[in-house]
Design an enzyme around this catalytic site. Structure first.
Site, PDB file in Angstrom:
ATOM      1  CG  ASP A 210       7.530   5.407  -2.983  1.00  0.00           C
ATOM      2  OD1 ASP A 210       8.592   4.935  -3.428  1.00  0.00           O
ATOM      3  OD2 ASP A 210       6.632   4.696  -2.532  1.00  0.00           O
TER       4      ASP A 210
ATOM      5  CG  ASP B 291       3.670   8.739   1.916  1.00  0.00           C
ATOM      6  OD1 ASP B 291       4.224   8.894   0.815  1.00  0.00           O
ATOM      7  OD2 ASP B 291       3.628   7.649   2.499  1.00  0.00           O
TER       8      ASP B 291
HETATM    9  N1  GLY Z   1       4.118   5.073  -1.978  1.00  0.00           N
HETATM   10  C1  GLY Z   1       3.824   3.714  -1.825  1.00  0.00           C
HETATM   11  C2  GLY Z   1       3.536   3.007  -3.079  1.00  0.00           C
HETATM   12  O1  GLY Z   1       3.831   3.463  -4.146  1.00  0.00           O
HETATM   13  O2  GLY Z   1       2.992   1.929  -2.999  1.00  0.00           O
END
Ligand code: GLY
Length: 395
Positions: free
Chosen positions: A175, A108
């Site tokens: 993601d 992230d």
């Molecule tokens: N990246 C985590 C979510 O989309 O909840």
């Protein structure tokens, strides 16, 4: 610097004059909301909405920590108002802290440093956030596993000490497509090809294994951590391992469209187009997707406004990498999603709400549904801006 400041009312790029006026007015309400909530929120960062439409806030090492800063940087780019600059900059120490704490670093970093640091550098020219973003890009690249050509998503030990064996090496998630822009930016900034090789390698692996032949998607995919051999698709936040989690599909539409924009590689545009067409088919007449497209009929389950906002922003990017005939289809779909959000999730007309959008689904199977979400809010603003023809973002 501040290239878009005072250029708020841009030439209309998509939809009718009435749609554009509606989107401009919504964007103004978003800016008003950011200004009025700033003294209430202070230096805290929203994690998830509460029932009364106030926020609960996250700690400094949360994946969502940059989304309010990202909205402030968008506010600065639209208005040039230093109130946004100061509120965004006041958060810089958090991002210095993540770079000092190895356990806080995972895939992230892309969300965190694109929205909090590349934004600052692009809008102000300040070199410190540029260097911080480059350091974060290096850390992200070191998560690249060449044997399987993927970026490792999570860490088996959380920053708070909990052990999550299912988060250990060999895990790819949808993601991460959104985090590759940090690597492409670092490549542009330094000409170091290893940044681009890692981003392209990860995107190609995602295309091969997380996107199914029917253009639905797995949320996650497990690889043998030693050989890199692909093992099986699994879910983390979706309905089932073989289901199609709507936010995962949205992350990939936006992510692949963004990769196409960054690289000019039509294979990325192609997969974004297939994912978008599938989402459109699965949504039927809906304008805000159900949280997972595979929930049993009738699909009256929770909606996910964040999936709609992310997908809408991605569709406007996709339109920019297609020829004009096809582009009209994706802009129309993006406008339909924004219409759904404005009709049924818009909190900017509710003076008591601290956020912008209702009805997000953070993690339904863990009991987090029907909430405001800071990423829903960020992408709502990005999508409104893209629908109005803005093209300068931080990824
Ligand atoms: N990246 C985590 C979510 O989309 O909840």
């Amino acid at each position: 610097m501040l290239a878009e400041a005072n250029n708020y009312f841009k030439t209309v790029q998509s939809g009718s004059a009435a749609t554009s006026t509606r989107h401009q007015q919504a964007l103004e309400r978003c800016l008003d909301r950011l200004r009025t909530t700033m003294p209430v929120i202070g230096l805290r960062n929203p994690k998830i909405g509460l029932a009364d439409n106030t926020w609960s806030y996250c700690g400094p090492y949360d994946w969502v920590v940059s989304f309010l800063a990202g909205q402030y940087w968008l506010g600065l780019s639209l208005t040039g108002d230093p109130v946004f600059l100061n509120a965004a900059r006041a958060r810089r120490a958090i991002f210095r802290g993540i770079l000092r704490n190895r356990d806080a670093q995972d895939h992230d970093l892309g969300f965190q440093y694109s929205l909090a640091c590349i934004s600052d550098y692009l809008l102000t020219g300040d070199r410190e956030p540029r260097d911080m973003a480059l350091e974060a890009a290096n850390v992200l690249m070191n998560r690249y596993r060449p044997e399987g050509r993927y970026i490792q998503a999570w860490n088996p030990r959380s920053v708070h000490g909990a052990f999550r064996p299912d988060f250990s090496n060999g895990r790819v998630i949808a993601d991460t497509m959104q985090n590759l822009a940090l690597l492409y930016w670092a490549y542009d900034e330094t000409c170091r090809t290893d940044f681009k090789e890692a981003a392209d390698g990860h995107a190609e692996t995602t295309m091969a294994h997380l996107v199914r032949p029917d253009a639905t998607s797995f949320h996650t995919f497990a690889f043998d951590p030693v050989s890199g051999k692909p093992l099986r698709g699994q879910t983390h936040q979706g309905y089932a391992d073989d289901s199609c989690w709507s936010r995962g599909q949205a992350w990939m539409i936006h992510g692949f469209a963004q990769c196409a924009l960054k690289t000019g590689n039509q294979a990325y545009a192609d997969v974004a187009r297939r994912l978008a067409a599938k989402a459109q088919e699965l949504m039927g007449d809906d304008s805000v997707p159900v949280w997972d497209y595979s929930v049993p009929e009738p699909k009256t389950d929770y909606r996910d406004s964040s999936a709609a906002a992310i997908m809408a922003a991605g569709l406007f990017i996709l339109a920019d990498v297609c020829d004009e005939d096809e582009a009209a289809r994706w802009r129309e779909f993006g406008n339909r999603l924004l219409g759904g959000l404005l009709d049924s999730c818009d909190l900017t007309t509710d003076p008591n709400a601290l956020g912008l959008l209702a009805h997000g689904a953070a993690h339904v199977t863990s009991g987090f549904a029907d909430n405001m979400l800071p990423y829903g809010d960020y992408y709502f603003m990005e999508a409104l801006m893209r629908s109005l023809g803005h093209r300068q973002f931080f990824w």
